[in-house]
Every structure is written in C-alpha cells, then in structure tokens.
Scaffold this active site. Sequence first.
Site, PDB file in Angstrom:
ATOM      1  CE1 TYR A 162      -3.950   2.292   0.510  1.00  0.00           C
ATOM      2  CE2 TYR A 162      -2.347   3.305   2.272  1.00  0.00           C
ATOM      3  CZ  TYR A 162      -3.549   3.334   1.424  1.00  0.00           C
ATOM      4  OH  TYR A 162      -4.379   4.314   1.494  1.00  0.00           O
ATOM      5  CE  LYS A 171      -3.498   4.823  -1.898  1.00  0.00           C
ATOM      6  NZ  LYS A 171      -4.457   5.558  -2.730  1.00  0.00           N
TER       7      LYS A 171
END
Length: 302
Positions: free
Chosen positions: A206, A210
């Site tokens: 994750y 990002k």
Amino acid sequence: MLRRGFAASPRIHANKPIGVAAALQAAKENSTGPVQPQLYDGFSLAGRVGVVSGGNRGLGLEMALTLAEAGAKVYALDLPTTPGEEFRAVQKYIERFDTGAKLEYVGGGVDVTDQKQVWDAVAEIGNKEQRMDIGIAAAGILHGAPGLQYPADEFQKVMSVNVNGVLHIAQAVGQQMERFKTAGSLILIASMSGSITNKDHAWVAYNTSKSAVLQMARSLACELGPQAIRVNSISPGHIYTSMTAAYLDTQPELYQKWAGLNPLGRLGRPDELRGVVAWLASDMSTFCTGSDILVSGGHHAW
C-alpha cells in the site's frame, strides 16, 4: 504557452477583471453602487463534466457529491455492477438540486485495472457530453502482510488497483480533455502513506503504491501542462471510511491509537476533504499543478 487549439481556463483570460484588478478597475471608472463579490463564482463547476473512480462509496462518493454541489455533471465508476444504497441516497439528494447538476453510475461496473474498459467507458461519457473537465482517481484497496513474506499475487493486486488503476483513469479522462481541447483538472488520490510509513503496520504494498501515485501526478503534470491540463494529488491521513473501518471496527484500541497520531487527536471525516477537492477542481486553483495536498490532521508535523 498553451498548445495551439487548447482553450485556456476562464480565469487565465478572464472576460472581466477579478480580485485586486477588479477593485482598481472600479476606481479607474469611478463607479459607485453595489458590487457583487466574485470569490465564490470561481468555485462554480456549472456546466462541467467530471468522472470519479471508486465513486460508489467512501471518499469517492463524497468527492462526487462535492463536484455535483458545485454544479457539475458527475459520472461515478466502480466495480459493482449496480450502485449501493449509499450511492442511491446521494443520487436522489442531488436530484433535488435546482442547478442542473447530476450524478450517474456507469452501469455494469468498471474494473479500473482493465485499461481498455476504463478508456471505453470514459470515451462513451465524452461522446454523450461532448466535453470533459475533471477526473478524480479515488479507487483503491488496502492489504497488509509482513514485508519479507508478502505474497507476490497480493502485492501485484494492490499495485494493479492503486497504481495501474489510477493511471488508467488519468489517461482516459485526459484523452477526452485532449479530444475536446479544454483545460481540465486531474486529481489523483494518494495518501500520507506515500511519503511516510504507517507506524506498526506492515503495509509495504500500500505504501509503495501511494508513493507511486505522488510521482505519477508530478510526471503527468509536467507532461500535460502545455495542454492546460493540471494534475495534482491529495494525500489524506487517517480518515474513517468503509475501507479503514475493516481494521478499526474490530480493534477499538487501534482507533484510539490512530487518533492520537496527529496533533488534532482524532480521525478525519470524508467530508473534510470537500474543500480541497472543490478548490483543485475549480478555476480557483488554475496555477496549481504537480502538487500534493496533505490533509492529515498534522500527522507529518510532529
């Protein structure tokens, strides 16, 4: 310089002076009488068309509503074949506006990891509306696993949605902006996790995804600037959404821990992103591109 054939934003070549220039013009003309303030006019999205991925719920739905409240026609893309109850409630709410705004769900579901499907869906919107002004890439997933044992398929799944999916939306909407030769605003939803590491969470996929979104926004901003297409990212902090609820609702102690990680001492609400979304989508931010806007309750400030 703008590339030949592309329309500048109304605020770049305003038909009438704004701000201090308007006050000076009034003084020069020695005009008197009531004056209508212009600030809020700059936030209007009346007559504009926007696309929001991940728009069925959560942050995406909140952002779709924000665009509609500013007057835009908004098309929501998401994976479910039909929208949920939350979406339908918002849609009915928007129908009560007396502004011409609307919110439509792209039926049949759209998988943001499928480039052709995304391109075709957004091109169809362009065919219908004959313009494209705003794109928000808000679809994303969260998955954690120990970094040294992270399964390759799970890592790739996160990257496919959070990176490839964001690119596909930016491409599809940008293509329509280019097609109709209009200035536009692309808003990529990143996360504070793209520039910090979430303490005590094994979220290597994750966080990596990002961080990629931040660089994607900067890169596209530099490439598309000559076409008057602006590209920025928003990095929310810990916001209580349907995605984070999967962690928080079963771990009350984690809720308190996250709340204590920023100076405000609480989690954010989805509606607290409305202001920055409205600003980036509107003519009030026409000189902002290649930027990341942190909305994290000061998480970075410690």
